[in-house]
Design a protein around this motif. Structure first.
Motif, mmCIF file in Angstrom:
data_model
loop_
_atom_site.group_PDB
_atom_site.id
_atom_site.type_symbol
_atom_site.label_atom_id
_atom_site.label_comp_id
_atom_site.label_asym_id
_atom_site.label_seq_id
_atom_site.Cartn_x
_atom_site.Cartn_y
_atom_site.Cartn_z
ATOM 1 N N THR A 49 0.795 -1.231 0.000
ATOM 2 C CA THR A 49 0.000 0.000 0.000
ATOM 3 C C THR A 49 0.831 1.285 0.000
ATOM 4 O OG1 THR A 49 -0.141 -0.118 2.412
ATOM 5 C CG2 THR A 49 -1.945 -1.107 1.144
ATOM 6 N N ASP A 50 2.127 1.203 0.232
ATOM 7 C CA ASP A 50 2.967 2.401 0.226
ATOM 8 C C ASP A 50 3.341 2.720 -1.215
ATOM 9 O OD1 ASP A 50 4.808 4.427 0.521
ATOM 10 O OD2 ASP A 50 5.811 3.516 2.257
ATOM 11 N N ILE A 51 2.462 3.450 -1.890
ATOM 12 C CA ILE A 51 2.642 3.709 -3.318
ATOM 13 C C ILE A 51 3.914 4.509 -3.578
ATOM 14 C CG2 ILE A 51 1.652 4.878 -5.322
ATOM 15 C CD1 ILE A 51 -1.093 4.185 -4.290
ATOM 16 N N GLN A 52 4.198 5.489 -2.728
ATOM 17 C CA GLN A 52 5.391 6.306 -2.923
ATOM 18 C C GLN A 52 6.647 5.445 -2.876
ATOM 19 O OE1 GLN A 52 5.660 9.716 -0.353
ATOM 20 N NE2 GLN A 52 7.779 10.169 -0.895
ATOM 21 N N LYS A 58 4.351 -4.637 -8.522
ATOM 22 C CA LYS A 58 2.944 -4.832 -8.152
ATOM 23 C C LYS A 58 2.242 -3.488 -8.104
ATOM 24 C CE LYS A 58 0.029 -6.105 -4.226
ATOM 25 N NZ LYS A 58 -0.002 -6.549 -2.816
ATOM 26 N N ALA A 59 1.059 -3.414 -8.732
ATOM 27 C CA ALA A 59 0.256 -2.196 -8.706
ATOM 28 C C ALA A 59 -1.055 -2.456 -7.987
ATOM 29 C CB ALA A 59 -0.021 -1.713 -10.126
ATOM 30 N N ILE A 60 -1.605 -1.405 -7.380
ATOM 31 C CA ILE A 60 -2.894 -1.546 -6.697
ATOM 32 C C ILE A 60 -3.996 -0.739 -7.376
ATOM 33 C CG2 ILE A 60 -1.822 -2.064 -4.478
ATOM 34 C CD1 ILE A 60 -2.385 0.813 -3.630
ATOM 35 N N SER A 61 -3.647 -0.052 -8.489
ATOM 36 C CA SER A 61 -4.645 0.702 -9.239
ATOM 37 C C SER A 61 -4.112 0.931 -10.650
ATOM 38 C CB SER A 61 -4.932 2.054 -8.579
ATOM 39 O OG SER A 61 -3.792 2.903 -8.662
#
Length: 226
Positions: free
Chosen positions: A80-83, A103-106
């Motif tokens: 979840t830490d996109i940065q 891995k991407a979440i969006s």
């Protein structure tokens, strides 16, 4: 399970996805360096992965110190830490890693990862959700999308192709799909059966399992025809 020797892989981020990936690769004979920024996570994996270290993957010097620059393949499995995910991917590209998976979440996250250097981007939750939706929507028993708008499905043959050699069924003209493999019904002669390549002379029976390839809309219509 037979071991398959492949190039070493560094897996950065040992959450559910990263740890599962690292363990599966290790079980298949691939040398893996597991990296996570949380000492507690690293400690929990230390007895399960031969090589696992604590490091800040957003610090290029830390990556150099643990030898990441020596790898040709890397997976950024940060959740979840996109940065941190984006910065880590960018630093791996700066280090010259030739095969970076992330891995991407969006969809937005996916686009940014691609722009900063990821060669392949996966979205496990989204991909699994789409797969389950296909399985729930009809007679498809398994579904794998292998490219944009192209898939392989496992299903049973529609009634109007049973008993006819595939060369006479005109599947490509009628449905735009191809049957590539068939597993005869297990009840046949009480023998265990396996998937075999389909040929133009293959005759399908009720209860057979078949693997069908083609555009997504086409394979779905084919499966629904049964």
């Amino acid at each position: 399970m037979a071991e398959l020797q492949t190039e070493p892989v560094v897996v950065i981020g040992l959450g559910r996805f990263g740890s599962a990936l690292a363990l599966e690769l290790t079980g298949r004979g691939t040398e893996v360096l597991g990296v996570d920024s949380h000492p507690r996570v690293v400690q929990s994996m230390s007895g399960r992965l031969p090589h696992v270290v604590t490091a800040d993957s957003t610090d290029i010097e830390a990556l150099r110190q643990i030898g990441v620059a020596e790898f040709h393949r890397a997976v950024v499995a940060i959740g979840t830490d996109i940065q941190a995910s984006i910065l880590t991917t960018s630093l791996l590209a700066d280090l010259g890693i030739s095969d970076i998976w992330a891995k991407a979440i969006s969809d937005q996250h996916r686009r940014i990862l691609t722009r900063v250097g990821a060669h392949r981007v996966v979205a496990p939750e989204q991909d699994m959700g789409e797969r389950v939706a296909h399985l729930l929507s009809g007679r498809i028993l398994d579904y794998v999308e292998v490219d944009a708008d192209f898939a392989v499905i496992k299903t049973t043959p529609p009634r109007d192709v049973v008993g006819t050699p595939l060369r006479e069924s005109r599947l490509r003209n009628r449905w735009g799909v191809t049957v590539v493999a068939v597993k005869p019904q297990a009840a046949l002669a009480g023998r265990r059966t396996e998937f075999t390549h389909a040929t133009p002379d293959t005759v399908l029976s009720y209860g057979d399992l078949i693997l069908v390839v083609g555009p997504v809309d086409n394979v779905e219509r084919f499966a629904a025809a049964g």
